[in-house]
Design an enzyme around this catalytic site. Sequence first.
Site, PDB file in Angstrom:
ATOM      1  N   ILE A 103       0.830  -1.202   0.000  1.00  0.00           N
ATOM      2  CA  ILE A 103       0.000   0.000   0.000  1.00  0.00           C
ATOM      3  C   ILE A 103       0.863   1.249   0.000  1.00  0.00           C
ATOM      4  O   ILE A 103       0.344   2.362   0.023  1.00  0.00           O
ATOM      5  CB  ILE A 103      -0.964   0.030   1.215  1.00  0.00           C
ATOM      6  CG1 ILE A 103      -0.195  -0.244   2.512  1.00  0.00           C
ATOM      7  CG2 ILE A 103      -2.078  -0.957   1.028  1.00  0.00           C
ATOM      8  CD1 ILE A 103      -1.045  -0.078   3.746  1.00  0.00           C
TER       9      ILE A 103
ATOM     10  N   LYS B 130       5.218   2.750  -0.911  1.00  0.00           N
ATOM     11  CA  LYS B 130       6.634   2.465  -1.145  1.00  0.00           C
ATOM     12  C   LYS B 130       7.398   3.762  -0.996  1.00  0.00           C
ATOM     13  O   LYS B 130       6.878   4.828  -1.295  1.00  0.00           O
ATOM     14  CB  LYS B 130       6.820   1.946  -2.573  1.00  0.00           C
ATOM     15  CG  LYS B 130       6.985   0.441  -2.630  1.00  0.00           C
ATOM     16  CD  LYS B 130       7.529  -0.003  -3.971  1.00  0.00           C
ATOM     17  CE  LYS B 130       7.894  -1.464  -3.893  1.00  0.00           C
ATOM     18  NZ  LYS B 130       7.236  -2.299  -4.874  1.00  0.00           N
TER      19      LYS B 130
ATOM     20  N   GLY C 175      11.672   5.522   0.024  1.00  0.00           N
ATOM     21  CA  GLY C 175      13.090   5.290   0.212  1.00  0.00           C
ATOM     22  C   GLY C 175      13.387   4.340   1.361  1.00  0.00           C
ATOM     23  O   GLY C 175      14.344   3.576   1.319  1.00  0.00           O
ATOM     24  N   PHE C 176      12.544   4.352   2.365  1.00  0.00           N
ATOM     25  CA  PHE C 176      12.777   3.548   3.564  1.00  0.00           C
ATOM     26  C   PHE C 176      12.445   2.076   3.334  1.00  0.00           C
ATOM     27  O   PHE C 176      12.858   1.227   4.095  1.00  0.00           O
ATOM     28  CB  PHE C 176      11.875   4.051   4.683  1.00  0.00           C
ATOM     29  CG  PHE C 176      10.446   3.864   4.324  1.00  0.00           C
ATOM     30  CD1 PHE C 176       9.812   2.671   4.613  1.00  0.00           C
ATOM     31  CD2 PHE C 176       9.756   4.844   3.629  1.00  0.00           C
ATOM     32  CE1 PHE C 176       8.506   2.469   4.217  1.00  0.00           C
ATOM     33  CE2 PHE C 176       8.463   4.627   3.242  1.00  0.00           C
ATOM     34  CZ  PHE C 176       7.835   3.452   3.524  1.00  0.00           C
TER      35      PHE C 176
ATOM     36  N   LYS D 191       5.324  -1.821   7.981  1.00  0.00           N
ATOM     37  CA  LYS D 191       6.337  -1.037   7.271  1.00  0.00           C
ATOM     38  C   LYS D 191       7.661  -1.774   7.377  1.00  0.00           C
ATOM     39  O   LYS D 191       8.206  -1.927   8.465  1.00  0.00           O
ATOM     40  CB  LYS D 191       6.408   0.340   7.920  1.00  0.00           C
ATOM     41  CG  LYS D 191       7.367   1.306   7.270  1.00  0.00           C
ATOM     42  CD  LYS D 191       7.012   2.716   7.723  1.00  0.00           C
ATOM     43  CE  LYS D 191       8.230   3.517   8.120  1.00  0.00           C
ATOM     44  NZ  LYS D 191       7.889   4.804   8.702  1.00  0.00           N
TER      45      LYS D 191
ATOM     46  N   ASP E   7       8.735  16.404  10.493  1.00  0.00           N
ATOM     47  CA  ASP E   7       8.397  16.095   9.101  1.00  0.00           C
ATOM     48  C   ASP E   7       6.884  16.141   8.885  1.00  0.00           C
ATOM     49  O   ASP E   7       6.273  15.198   8.388  1.00  0.00           O
ATOM     50  CB  ASP E   7       8.963  14.727   8.730  1.00  0.00           C
ATOM     51  CG  ASP E   7       9.103  14.573   7.212  1.00  0.00           C
ATOM     52  OD1 ASP E   7       9.022  15.602   6.511  1.00  0.00           O
ATOM     53  OD2 ASP E   7       9.290  13.434   6.738  1.00  0.00           O
TER      54      ASP E   7
END
Length: 837
Positions: free
Chosen positions: A501, A503, A505-506, A523, A619
């Site tokens: 669900i 995507k 960089g992590f 995740k 963030d």
Amino acid sequence: MKSILLPLVFLFQFSSILLISSAYTLPDKYFINCGSDTDINSVNRVFTGDLNSGSVSFTKQGSSQVLDSNQVAGQASTTIYQTARVFRQRSLYEFQITNTSTTYLVRLHFFAFPSTTNLSMAVFDVSTSEFSLLRNFTFRNSTNAPTTKEFLFNITSGKFDIYFVPQVSSFAFVNAIEVFPAPESFIPDTALHITSSGSNGNYYKEIVSKVLYTIHRINVGGLTLAEENDTLWRNWVPDDSYLYNSNTAKNGTSYTGKLNYMGRVNEYTAPDFVYRTSKQMNIVDGSQSNNFNITWNFRVSKNTSHFIRVHFCDTVSPSLNVLTFNLFIAGKFRKEIKTYDEGNYQLAAPFYFDFVVDSDDSGILNISVGPNAKSDLENTAFLNGLEIMEIMEKSVSEAPVINNGTKKGLVLVLVVSVLGGLVFIGVLAVFIFFGRKKYRKTNPGEPLDSWSALPVFGGGSTHSRVTKKSVNGSNSLNLGLKVPFGEIQLATKNFDSKLVIGKGGFGTVYKGIFRNGVKVAVKRSQPGSGQGLSEFQTEIMVLSKIHNRHLVSLIGYCDERSEMILVYEFMEKGTLKDHLYDSKFPCLSWKQRLEICVGAARGLQYLHKGSDVGIIHRDIKPTNILLDENLVAKVADFGLSRSGPPDHDQTHVSTAVKGTFGYLDPEYFKTQHLTEKSDVYSFGVVLLEVLCARPAIDPSLPRDQVNLADWGKLCKNKGCLEDIVDPLIKDQINPNSLKKFAETFEKCLQEDSSDRPTMGDVLWDLEYALQLQQSPTKREPHEDSTTDASDVLTLPNVRRVPSLSESIVVEDSVLNSDSLNISESEVFSQLRIANAR
Ligand SMILES: *[C@@H]1O[C@H](CO)[C@@H](O)[C@H](O)[C@H]1NC(C)=O
Ligand SMILES: *[C@@H]1O[C@H](CO)[C@@H](O)[C@H](O)[C@H]1NC(C)=O
Ligand SMILES: *[C@@H]1O[C@H](CO)[C@@H](O)[C@H](O)[C@H]1NC(C)=O
Ligand SMILES: *[C@@H]1O[C@H](CO)[C@@H](O)[C@H](O)[C@H]1NC(C)=O
Ligand SMILES: *[C@@H]1O[C@H](CO)[C@@H](O)[C@H](O)[C@H]1NC(C)=O
Ligand SMILES: *[C@@H]1O[C@H](CO)[C@@H](O)[C@H](O)[C@H]1NC(C)=O
Ligand SMILES: *[C@@H]1O[C@H](CO)[C@@H](O)[C@H](O)[C@H]1NC(C)=O
Ligand SMILES: *[C@@H]1O[C@H](CO)[C@@H](O)[C@H](O)[C@H]1NC(C)=O
Ligand SMILES: *[C@@H]1O[C@H](CO)[C@@H](O)[C@H](O)[C@H]1NC(C)=O
Ligand SMILES: *[C@@H]1O[C@H](CO)[C@@H](O)[C@H](O)[C@H]1NC(C)=O
């Protein structure tokens, strides 16, 4: 303590037995008298008051309240049922376990005694880090008598945690807790397994490694036995109410002679009383009609394995070696009982059999005894005792989070219980007014300790050493949240690409469903990449410390092998970003957008002020604001967040500026000096984005419009803000609401961070903008029907009085962050993280 116990041992009715038993000595811990400073002596053991800071090595965590039914009368407690500890949020007792890999008896005592808090209203869960023990437990419908729940555990680690988790807008309580080792070999490794198809060899799993939950303990043919009548303080009840046909059975005469204990049976297996009394077949004299069974029906959990122990002692046979009869279990299994053999060629010799029995979906388990048709010996059958325990399966995903940081809830709770109802509102206003004044004077970055320092309502601060310790920066990860990798593989169908669900960089975010049906977002960082370890740890640390309705909950994590996996509640409606830009979602109305902003602001305000440490998110952007099925906003993604007192410069000057371009506070960018006002700036950009539905940075636009923050401020100053408002909602916006909203984002976007408001002020302004939008003149018909969760807490008439307005902000956040949200995570909603970092 020994000096008290010693004389008692001789008074105790089992003293003679105790003296001959050397293998097991009755333990002196743990027996906890919850919510009390009084040690209660109860049948050869001492329940230690958990307010006493004695040498007992158990601790309690999480805020709680103490209730004492004698408080008013001023008497001392004499039983464990006169005091209780009340939990408004997930809390735990932690026991140090000395004998690991030993079976422990764990008992929880509950009694809803009359008090200022109506204990009958409690609805809660009790669990350990691996097993859910009680779910939605309540006394609403039960009789007003003490209740004891008993579990048998093979505790393998040196620490044993019992969590109390209130259901949404309720609370939990407990009166007393027992955790003590059972005699050796109390529970066998295995036993004959009886399934729907009959006997099927031995149970394939180790019974000792399971949790057993006692559901029936029957003294057949005898009286109720209470803790004072039992060698291990168990309770036994008579069998009569379980008889299918009471005409089939009669009480055997109670045996008064000596019992011949043999082999594995000893006085701790069951007390003498159980073996001295029995039910036998009710054979009418002179009648040949003895062709029937005695059947007992027991209510059990459906489709579940149960551990069953059947107790016998032949005090019935007139002479040696004459009696043989049948034991039937669930109508599918027959065992021939040769009492003479089993009793090791003696009469009055207790013996028992263990079975694991799978219940069907009738929820009834039948046990029968009847004559052996083949036997031409004496035709009768009997039974002395019966124990039925449910075998509980692990339920890892339930691992609870403990909110360490909050003390305000406790204070409020006491206010409520002391003053009650209407008085509460008035006092609250005054209380908040003073609290607020104090809060304003203190440094904005300081944790709000002033709340807990108010002794006026006090006497109840029960914060443990552990709480303080962990706040002061113990960096260990919360082990209670660990989820085995196998469970995550199962939940995500081994990371099925169809379940992706999000995507970034992590790594990748998957939707998952745990075996108990709980939906989660998983995740997973790129396996083995080793990247982002500190973000991973930060997120676990931050999220296991805090809990709020407007912050996405962490359900667990996995760091097995080289995995870095975080498991969150699943958010049905995805990100705020999706809703602003993705045409597959319906357009959010202005009111909905305001509510989302208010929710996110609450979450942020809690982050800044609600926890002891003060956390900066770093963030904030629409991708990190998620929406649940009711469009309630929750702030997510704490990987970059920083905790600690924000005013200590050295801790917050970071070498690398982190965040997302377009939302980044220009002052932080220049000075690298991080404060919570940086979040306020980012949030200001989010507000503008919500209003205009255009990205924070759009390089395709003319130069002065590329940066939304600059462009928005310019338009506001030129008075042409209407021109950049999302055309889809332009007509719905009440001009006064827009005006207030514009002032708000403008303040947030000030260059100088000291000119920016706190999140508390932002929250108030947004609520005011929402109020203006909802004012009757402009209300649209469809809006009357939409349910609004936040309305429950609003006090509209008070709210419009400007002088009180600020205090309401505090009130909301206090109620939200403590009394309501704590249990919120029980309602696991869905989470979707689309292209996070
Ligand atoms: C627990 O450990 C102590 C000390 O090692 C020992 O004396 C005692 O017998 C043990 N109890 C049980 C029930 O195993
Ligand atoms: C408890 O479980 C462990 C591991 O499953 C096992 O080695 C141990 O023998 C068990 N303890 C008892 C008392 O059966
Ligand atoms: C507990 O009760 C709540 C509300 O009544 C319900 O939503 C939830 O499904 C129940 N949970 C369990 C495990 O029964
Ligand atoms: C406590 O709650 C129960 C269950 O709702 C209710 O029946 C009872 O009347 C209440 N008792 C008091 C004293 O309010
Ligand atoms: C209490 O009993 C009533 C009626 O039997 C039932 O409707 C209600 O759901 C029960 N409440 C709880 C908390 O079990
Ligand atoms: C259990 O103990 C109580 C208190 O000592 C006693 O009155 C009662 O008779 C005992 N019950 C049995 C079955 O002996
Ligand atoms: C058996 O004894 C118990 C306890 O004295 C009594 O309550 C019960 O009624 C008796 N049952 C029968 C069938 O006699
Ligand atoms: C006793 O119960 C068993 C199992 O339900 C059944 O097979 C048997 O026929 C019964 N015996 C009599 C005499 O009713
Ligand atoms: C129990 O198992 C049966 C057969 O597998 C199934 O039909 C039934 O729905 C199950 N019941 C429950 C309550 O799980
Ligand atoms: C239990 O026994 C009763 C009466 O003997 C019978 O009606 C019922 O079907 C049995 N239930 C099961 C699950 O065996």
